[in-house]
Design an enzyme around this catalytic site. Structure first.
Site, PDB file in Angstrom:
ATOM      1  N   GLU A 250       0.942  -1.256  -0.064  1.00 19.34           N
ATOM      2  CA  GLU A 250       0.041  -0.166  -0.013  1.00 19.34           C
ATOM      3  C   GLU A 250       0.956   1.427   0.004  1.00 19.34           C
ATOM      4  OE1 GLU A 250      -3.951  -0.547   2.241  1.00 19.34           O
ATOM      5  OE2 GLU A 250      -2.514   0.735   3.517  1.00 19.34           O
ATOM      6  N   LYS A 252       2.825   4.412   1.069  1.00 13.72           N
ATOM      7  CA  LYS A 252       2.833   5.110   2.469  1.00 13.72           C
ATOM      8  C   LYS A 252       3.000   6.473   2.145  1.00 13.72           C
ATOM      9  CE  LYS A 252       5.996   4.931   6.266  1.00 13.72           C
ATOM     10  NZ  LYS A 252       5.748   6.525   6.747  1.00 13.72           N
ATOM     11  N   GLU A 302      -4.307   8.907   6.528  1.00  9.40           N
ATOM     12  CA  GLU A 302      -3.520   9.686   6.543  1.00  9.40           C
ATOM     13  C   GLU A 302      -3.883  10.928   6.000  1.00  9.40           C
ATOM     14  OE1 GLU A 302      -0.495   8.788   7.997  1.00  9.40           O
ATOM     15  OE2 GLU A 302       1.169  10.132   7.491  1.00  9.40           O
ATOM     16  N   ARG A 419       3.733  -2.248  17.557  1.00  7.99           N
ATOM     17  CA  ARG A 419       4.417  -2.079  16.341  1.00  7.99           C
ATOM     18  C   ARG A 419       5.014  -3.681  15.963  1.00  7.99           C
ATOM     19  NH1 ARG A 419       7.219   1.872  13.986  1.00  7.99           N
ATOM     20  NH2 ARG A 419       7.417   3.436  15.865  1.00  7.99           N
ATOM     21  N   LYS A 425       7.191  -1.411   6.754  1.00  2.00           N
ATOM     22  CA  LYS A 425       7.293  -0.192   5.971  1.00  2.00           C
ATOM     23  C   LYS A 425       8.765  -0.463   5.211  1.00  2.00           C
ATOM     24  CE  LYS A 425       8.845   2.501   9.857  1.00  2.00           C
ATOM     25  NZ  LYS A 425       8.564   3.251  10.608  1.00  2.00           N
TER      26      LYS A 425
HETATM   27  P1  AMP Z   1       6.552   5.686  10.565  1.00  3.48           P
HETATM   28  O1  AMP Z   1       6.164   7.148  10.930  1.00  3.48           O
HETATM   29  O2  AMP Z   1       7.624   6.068   9.618  1.00  3.48           O
HETATM   30  O3  AMP Z   1       6.815   4.720  11.567  1.00  3.48           O
HETATM   31  O4  AMP Z   1       5.416   5.209   9.387  1.00  3.48           O
HETATM   32  C1  AMP Z   1       4.060   4.688  10.132  1.00  3.48           C
HETATM   33  C2  AMP Z   1       2.903   5.954   9.602  1.00  3.48           C
HETATM   34  O5  AMP Z   1       3.007   5.825   8.236  1.00  3.48           O
HETATM   35  C3  AMP Z   1       1.750   5.493  10.023  1.00  3.48           C
HETATM   36  O6  AMP Z   1       1.787   6.017  11.510  1.00  3.48           O
HETATM   37  C4  AMP Z   1       0.787   6.401   9.053  1.00  3.48           C
HETATM   38  O7  AMP Z   1       0.973   7.517   9.984  1.00  3.48           O
HETATM   39  C5  AMP Z   1       1.665   6.374   7.928  1.00  3.48           C
HETATM   40  N1  AMP Z   1       1.180   5.957   6.832  1.00  3.48           N
HETATM   41  C6  AMP Z   1       1.031   6.292   5.464  1.00  3.48           C
HETATM   42  N2  AMP Z   1       0.340   5.517   4.906  1.00  3.48           N
HETATM   43  C7  AMP Z   1      -0.051   4.421   5.375  1.00  3.48           C
HETATM   44  C8  AMP Z   1      -0.741   3.327   4.988  1.00  3.48           C
HETATM   45  N3  AMP Z   1      -1.074   3.127   3.788  1.00  3.48           N
HETATM   46  N4  AMP Z   1      -0.984   2.321   6.208  1.00  3.48           N
HETATM   47  C9  AMP Z   1      -0.463   2.712   7.441  1.00  3.48           C
HETATM   48  N5  AMP Z   1       0.068   3.656   7.761  1.00  3.48           N
HETATM   49  C10 AMP Z   1       0.577   4.512   6.742  1.00  3.48           C
END
Ligand code: AMP
Length: 593
Positions: A250, A252, A302, A419, A425
């Site tokens: 998906e 990000k 988001e 987590r 990711k």
């Molecule tokens: P990170 O902040 O780098 O840990 O990445 C996780 C964050 O990515 C989540 O908390 C969301 O805010 C964001 N995010 C963006 N797109 C998605 C998605 N398709 N699924 C889940 N989280 C997403």
């Protein structure tokens, strides 16, 4: 329950830096607390009156606390302020000046937790004209009945600076021990907390109704659910390995995480940290009201800024400007956002968090009518590396950060507040240099010299180690700040300044200043190296060595992240290993030819 009992425990908590000792003190406190007061005792121990998502705080500025001290003791304002200049803590001022009071007020009665809490509640709810004066009077009333020790803690709670160093996780541990002690109970308690974000509610339910009451706690529209978070890996092969060969890949999106609660056309929005941000996004509220083809739902997504002319996604920094108190409508017009929904957690009485991801996706697709402003996140379902790689490049081209690959196995439930490996990711290749940023927590600072005299020369930054619930240092951060940023650092960190290393911080270095871990910054560096000076992952790669970031530079402060949301030790260890692997691959000579 006498407030004195509570402050005696506060004193003990304050005097220890050991997490185990803290837990024992809390267990003792919880056993002494009548069940119907458990929620209040827990909130007060955290220095709060309500769970943060309610958005009501006492917020009595130090200056006003001093005025209340003056009122309660009859000591002149100027003398009280003089003491504050010397002691630097309104709590200590209250303690000192109340002890010089000749005798207690004539009809004063010992303070009870009930009385303290109900007064604080009133103070939280007062608004409008004359609110400040009423707050000061109410608070002075409490001080009049307080002992010097009680006054110290009352003042610290009122000014939002209790700082006993008690983490929410420690409270959950203590609750599990106080009420039956099994590992299973601890997990049940944590889940209930993660789906309600209300630790007082959990404590009271447990005290009054035992484990059955906790089990019967349900997701409720209006109470934020802690968001599920993603792990990170740097090769698609490994990702697919973890996800059993096939996943939902998906986009990000790089914006603000928003959890939307909708009930009969009423919309509430919560941030990643469960703050109520409804008022800041009237445009999202408006579109969400219309796009749901059901009565009630909780949605996860988001919010990303879009260029109103081209429809292209804009960088995250732009949407951060929408987090404001004033000029909300103007900014909503100037910086329109699109909410990309990727998950649904609840629909018309049904808890969907226990359903697998694919099932949730199907529900989401049937109940949302897409518009320009509310869209479903783009994804593919695939187990083919080439196909996912192509999709990844498309994602980057479309202005996103990369992909989140999500499990489609039957056990892919929504893991609130966790987590885990259900979501992974995949941002960009790590190559041998660091191209991905990390989120680090400031735990201390070093005094500046020369041009930087009078401000900080560098911040001591740390990662989070969730297994040990502590912050491990990884670098000194002194680059990437603008002159303005630099000058403001002491002011930014003032509320978090403490006189000693915080108990949750693990450091071999002696900083000039220590902070409560609170402020998160996104940082990029050149590479991750072994270092005997830093405690991140100490001993994991090599004995007597930790990991450090070389040449770290500040990208931006991340107000939307809590310290526990910072990059973890395990992620850094993984990034280091990947780096080694790539270097080996790039420098290995093919000896077969
Ligand atoms: P990170 O902040 O780098 O840990 O990445 C996780 C964050 O990515 C989540 O908390 C969301 O805010 C964001 N995010 C963006 N797109 C998605 C998605 N398709 N699924 C889940 N989280 C997403």
């Amino acid at each position: 329950m006498f407030f004195k009992t509570l402050t005696e425990h506060f004193e003990k908590l304050e005097a220890t830096t050991s997490r185990l000792a803290m837990m024992d003190i809390l267990v003792h406190l919880f056993r002494e607390t009548p069940p119907n007061l458990m929620d209040k005792v827990v909130y007060l121990t955290l220095g709060e009156v309500y769970p943060p998502y309610v958005g009501l705080e006492i917020g009595l500025a130090d200056k006003l606390v001093l005025r209340a001290i003056s009122l309660a003791t009859g000591i002149q304002d100027s003398r009280v302020e003089q003491e504050y200049k010397t002691l630097g803590d309104s709590g200590l001022v209250a303690e000192k000046l109340l002890s010089t009071r000749r005798k207690a007020a004539l009809f004063s009665q010992p303070l009870t937790v009930e009385k303290v809490y109900s007064t604080f509640e009133k103070m939280c709810r007062i608004s409008g004209e004359g609110a400040q004066d009423t707050k000061i009077k109410l608070f002075a009333g409490l001080l009049t009945d307080a002992t010097p020790k009680e006054a110290k803690y009352l003042s610290r709670i009122a000014s939002g600076r209790l700082r006993l160093g008690v983490a929410e996780m420690t409270i959950l541990d203590a609750l599990a021990i106080a009420y039956g002690g099994s590992r299973e109970l601890r997990d049940i308690i944590e889940r209930a907390y993660n789906i309600t974000s209300d630790i007082g509610l959990i404590a009271k339910a447990l005290a009054e109704g035992g484990v059955d009451a906790i089990k019967s706690i349900r997701i409720t529209v209006g109470r934020p659910i802690k968001p599920q978070l993603a792990e990170r890996l740097s090769s698609l092969n490994e990702i697919l390995g973890k996800l059993n060969g096939k996943c939902i890949a998906e986009y990000k999106y790089d914006g603000l995480r928003i959890q939307a609660h909708i009930s009969d056309g009423t919309v509430l929005l919560f941030s990643r940290r469960q703050e109520n941000i409804t008022k800041q996004f009237p445009d999202i509220v408006e579109v969400l009201r219309k796009c749901l083809k059901a009565r009630e739902a909780i949605l996860d997504g988001e919010a990303v800024p879009v260029d109103p002319n081209t429809g292209e996604l804009l960088p995250f920094q732009v949407v951060a400007q929408r987090r404001r108190k004033y000029d909300i409508d103007r900014y909503a017009e100037e910086i329109p956002v699109t909410l990309f929904l990727f998950d649904i957690l609840y629909l018309d009485g049904i808890d969907l968090t226990v359903k697998p991801y694919l099932e949730r996706k199907k529900v989401l697709e049937t109940v949302i009518e897409e518009t320009d402003r509310v869209k479903l996140a783009q994804y593919i379902i695939s187990g083919n590396i080439e196909e996912i790689e192509n999709f990844f490049h498309k994602a980057i081209q479309d202005g996103t950060e990369g992909l989140i690959c999500k499990s489609i196995l039957p056990d892919s439930i929504y893991e609130a507040g966790k987590r885990g490996w259900q979501w992974i990711k995949w941002k960009r290749s790590y190559r041998s240099e660091m191209v991905d940023t990390v989120d680090l927590v400031a735990v201390g600072a070093f005094a500046g010299r020369g041009k930087r005299a009078g401000t900080y020369g560098a911040l001591l930054m740390a990662v989070y180690n969730p297994e040990k619930d502590r912050f491990e240092t990884i670098c000194k951060l002194g680059s990437g700040f603008t002159d303005e940023d630099l000058a403001r650092l002491p002011e930014i960190f003032k509320p978090y300044l403490i006189s000693h290393k915080h108990p949750r911080v693990e450091s071999n270095m002696e900083a000039d200043y220590w902070f409560i871990p609170a402020i998160v910054a996104e940082v990029i560096g050149d590479e991750i190296t072994l270092s005997p000076m830093h405690t991140c992952g100490f001993g994991i790669i090599r004995p007597k060595s930790g990991l450090a970031i070389r040449f770290p530079r500040l990208i931006r402060f991340r107000e939307d992240k809590r310290p526990e949301d910072a990059t973890t030790t395990a992620e850094i260890v993984e990034m280091y290993r990947m780096q080694l692997k790539t270097i080996e691959e790039e420098t290995s000579i093919d000896t077969t030819s």
